[in-house]
Structures are given as structure tokens and as C-alpha cells.
Design a protein around this motif. Sequence first.
Motif, short mmCIF file in Angstrom:
data_model
loop_
_atom_site.label_atom_id
_atom_site.label_comp_id
_atom_site.label_asym_id
_atom_site.label_seq_id
_atom_site.Cartn_x
_atom_site.Cartn_y
_atom_site.Cartn_z
N ALA A 54 29.80 36.10 56.16
CA ALA A 54 29.73 37.44 55.59
C ALA A 54 30.98 38.24 55.86
CB ALA A 54 28.51 38.18 56.14
N MET A 55 31.66 37.98 57.02
CA MET A 55 32.84 38.74 57.39
C MET A 55 34.09 38.22 56.70
SD MET A 55 32.11 39.25 61.46
CE MET A 55 33.70 40.04 61.72
N ALA A 56 34.05 37.02 56.16
CA ALA A 56 35.23 36.46 55.52
C ALA A 56 35.55 37.24 54.25
CB ALA A 56 35.01 34.99 55.19
N ALA A 57 36.84 37.40 53.94
CA ALA A 57 37.24 38.11 52.73
C ALA A 57 36.77 37.35 51.51
CB ALA A 57 38.76 38.28 52.69
N PRO A 58 35.92 37.92 50.69
CA PRO A 58 35.35 37.19 49.56
C PRO A 58 36.34 37.05 48.42
CG PRO A 58 34.56 39.45 49.56
CD PRO A 58 35.39 39.28 50.81
N VAL A 59 36.13 36.02 47.63
CA VAL A 59 36.89 35.84 46.40
C VAL A 59 36.01 36.36 45.26
CG1 VAL A 59 37.99 34.21 44.84
CG2 VAL A 59 38.11 33.84 47.32
N VAL A 60 36.41 37.46 44.66
CA VAL A 60 35.59 38.09 43.62
C VAL A 60 36.45 38.35 42.39
CG1 VAL A 60 34.07 39.19 45.30
CG2 VAL A 60 36.10 40.39 44.51
N GLU A 61 35.77 38.70 41.31
CA GLU A 61 36.47 39.04 40.07
C GLU A 61 36.46 40.55 39.92
OE1 GLU A 61 37.82 36.49 39.05
OE2 GLU A 61 36.56 35.01 40.02
N ALA A 62 37.47 41.21 40.50
CA ALA A 62 37.53 42.67 40.48
C ALA A 62 38.22 43.22 39.25
CB ALA A 62 38.25 43.17 41.74
N ARG A 63 38.78 42.36 38.40
CA ARG A 63 39.48 42.81 37.20
C ARG A 63 38.49 43.49 36.25
NH1 ARG A 63 38.48 37.43 36.98
NH2 ARG A 63 37.24 36.74 35.18
N PRO A 64 38.97 44.13 35.18
CA PRO A 64 38.06 44.80 34.24
C PRO A 64 37.00 43.86 33.69
CG PRO A 64 40.34 45.37 33.76
CD PRO A 64 40.38 44.31 34.82
N GLY A 65 35.75 44.20 33.89
CA GLY A 65 34.66 43.39 33.37
C GLY A 65 34.45 42.08 34.10
N GLY A 66 35.16 41.86 35.20
CA GLY A 66 35.05 40.59 35.93
C GLY A 66 33.67 40.36 36.48
N GLY A 67 33.14 39.17 36.27
CA GLY A 67 31.86 38.81 36.85
C GLY A 67 30.65 39.14 36.01
N GLY A 68 30.82 39.78 34.85
CA GLY A 68 29.66 40.12 34.05
C GLY A 68 30.04 40.38 32.62
N GLU A 98 33.62 53.99 35.54
CA GLU A 98 32.62 53.81 36.58
C GLU A 98 33.11 52.85 37.66
OE1 GLU A 98 29.00 52.51 34.84
OE2 GLU A 98 28.69 54.34 33.65
N GLU A 99 33.75 51.75 37.25
CA GLU A 99 34.26 50.78 38.22
C GLU A 99 35.36 51.40 39.07
OE1 GLU A 99 35.51 47.49 35.87
OE2 GLU A 99 33.47 46.71 35.55
N LEU A 100 36.25 52.18 38.45
CA LEU A 100 37.33 52.81 39.21
C LEU A 100 36.78 53.84 40.19
CD1 LEU A 100 39.99 53.26 36.37
CD2 LEU A 100 39.93 51.52 38.17
N ARG A 101 35.76 54.59 39.78
CA ARG A 101 35.15 55.55 40.70
C ARG A 101 34.48 54.83 41.87
NH1 ARG A 101 33.65 58.43 35.90
NH2 ARG A 101 31.59 57.47 35.96
N ALA A 102 33.84 53.69 41.58
CA ALA A 102 33.21 52.92 42.65
C ALA A 102 34.26 52.41 43.63
CB ALA A 102 32.42 51.75 42.06
N ASN A 103 35.41 51.98 43.13
CA ASN A 103 36.49 51.54 44.01
C ASN A 103 36.98 52.68 44.89
OD1 ASN A 103 36.46 48.93 43.03
ND2 ASN A 103 38.17 49.23 41.62
N ALA A 104 37.14 53.87 44.28
CA ALA A 104 37.59 55.03 45.06
C ALA A 104 36.58 55.38 46.15
CB ALA A 104 37.81 56.21 44.13
#
Length: 324
Positions: A22-36, A237-243
Motif C-alpha cells: 500500500a505504501m509503494a508508489a502506485p502506477v496509475v493513469e493520471a492523464r485526462p480520462g485515464g483509467g475510465g 473536476e479531475e484538476l480540482r481533485a488533484n489540487a
Amino acid sequence: MLTSLTRRKRAAAILAVAASLAMAAPVVEARPGGGGGMGSRGSKTYAPPSATTTAPGNAAPIQRTQTQPGPTNPGMNPAAQQRPRFGGGFMAGLLGAGLLGALFGAGFFGGLGGLASMIGLLLQVGLLVLVVALAVRWFRRRQEGPVAAGHARTGLDQGPGPQGPARNGLGGGLGMNAAPAAAPAVAPVAVGKVNVGPGDFESFEIALNDVQAAYGREDVASLRNLATPEMAGYFEEELRANAARGVVNRISDVKLLQGDLSEAWSEGRNEYATVAMRYAIKDVTLDRRTNAVVETGEPEAVELWTFVRERGGRWILSAIQQGR
């Protein structure tokens, strides 16, 4: 005593491994629309795009959209299909409590205080759920009548035009006026063909780079110019969530590696094109204060982007789906 001690050591080891993962840095799709999947594809919002050489598998369904299912969108909302049915989370919690009890030597039902207490708890929760379900059904029946009298409009409203009080919008399928109460049903949308040429493909590639660059800069004004109001709203919405998390998503080195057309069609004044694209990208999420790397994305992505325009106008982004 020895058996109990062994179980506790085993449990401690399992919890330690879980914590380290859980503590390891995850590999995620943070780009626009990534992951869905998000956005609207007009009358084809709930239909899967055609497979292509670039994206031979089924694309991920659109999970966030302002287009409502109806005569032109007969499919069920994917989000509704993914709602957990009663018993899933609750029974998983019971099973987890029992397994933890067995793991620490208290017996399978030890975590709940015995079989009798578990059965009593089940009966109480079942009765509560039954009462809530009856209340929800009653409220839905009362709301069905008024809701059927109108139709929600989505997309970009272009204001008065030659076709009537409001022209067809972009991004949410066709903008439609509320039908009279006496109208039996909404007529199906007439779908036509659209020819997509080299100039259009060049526009799609430019849009890929421009959208990613604007998202990485957190340039909301540019995103509103490059995408439909619906898609721009999701990006914001994604940018606000990042902030709110105290992070920023930096995107660079976007390069289209392969692309081909999945579908192209027209609906009234609107023209749509869904394009499969495989592209390289540098996608890193950083801590806003320290610039430390929080998350990293995959170096390549396969996505299906849907663009929309009014006939003869400029293509703008209408939906993003993940390829498989």
C-alpha cells in the motif's frame, strides 16, 4: 500455545506485506480520462466502438456521461450495472471478520461473538434493508409520472438558429426540446455517413497533443476550447481533485505511434468520429510542495477518442474510452 503464536506471527507477516504494498508508489493513469470512460458519443454512447487494428479488443464502456438512455440510447447505464447488489459488501465484511478471527486463533465466528449473535445481526440488517427498499420503491413510483413529461438536454447549447428555438448541441448527443405531453415517444435519430480524410486525421493528432499539454499545464481555458463543455467539466473536476490532494499531473513527450478510424457518422447537424490511438506519453504526478514523484503512468496508452463537430466546423473532443 505454540499454534496460537504461529498464527499470530503469520498474521503479522501478512499485514506487513499488505502495508508495504500500500505504501509503494502506485502506477496509475493520471492523464485526462485515464483509467475510465467519459463523455458522450451521441446515439452511440452506450454502444461499444468498432474494433480496429490499433484497438482490437472491446473498449471500456463510458461510465460518466450526460447522455441519458432512451430510444436513441437503448443500453443501460454502465454505472448502474456496476452498483453492488445487496449482500455483496455486507457478506464480504462478515467473511473478513470471520477470517481475521480464525487467523488470530479465535475461531471462524470468533470475530463476531458467536453464531447466535451473527444470525441476530443478519435478521436486524435484513429487516432494515427491506424497509428502506419499500420506501425507495414508493418514492420512485411517485416520480415516474413527472419525469416522463420531459427530456433532459445535454451538450453545448448554441442558442437560437435557423432550425428552431435551439440548434443541436455538441458533446451530449443531440440537443432536444421537451416533447409535448401528448407525444407518444421520441423518434429515433437518423444516422448518416461521414467521410474522414487525411486532413481530419491530422486534426485528431493535433487535438491529442493539445489536450494532453493543456491538461498538464492545468489550462482550463484551453481545455474548454478543445473539448465539449461536458468533457471540459470532467477535466476541471479531475484538476480540482488533484489540487485538493496537493499534487499536480505533469504530462510531456506525447507522440502518436499508431492510429486508425473506428467509426464515423452524422446525426442531424452533428458529425462524429471515433479514432483509436496508441501513443507514447510521459505521465508523472508530483507533490506540489516538494516536487516528489507520487504516481507514475504507463509509457504507452491505447485509447479511443470521439470527436464531434457541426457540419463543416472544427473537431472537438467529445469522449475518451480506454482500449483493451
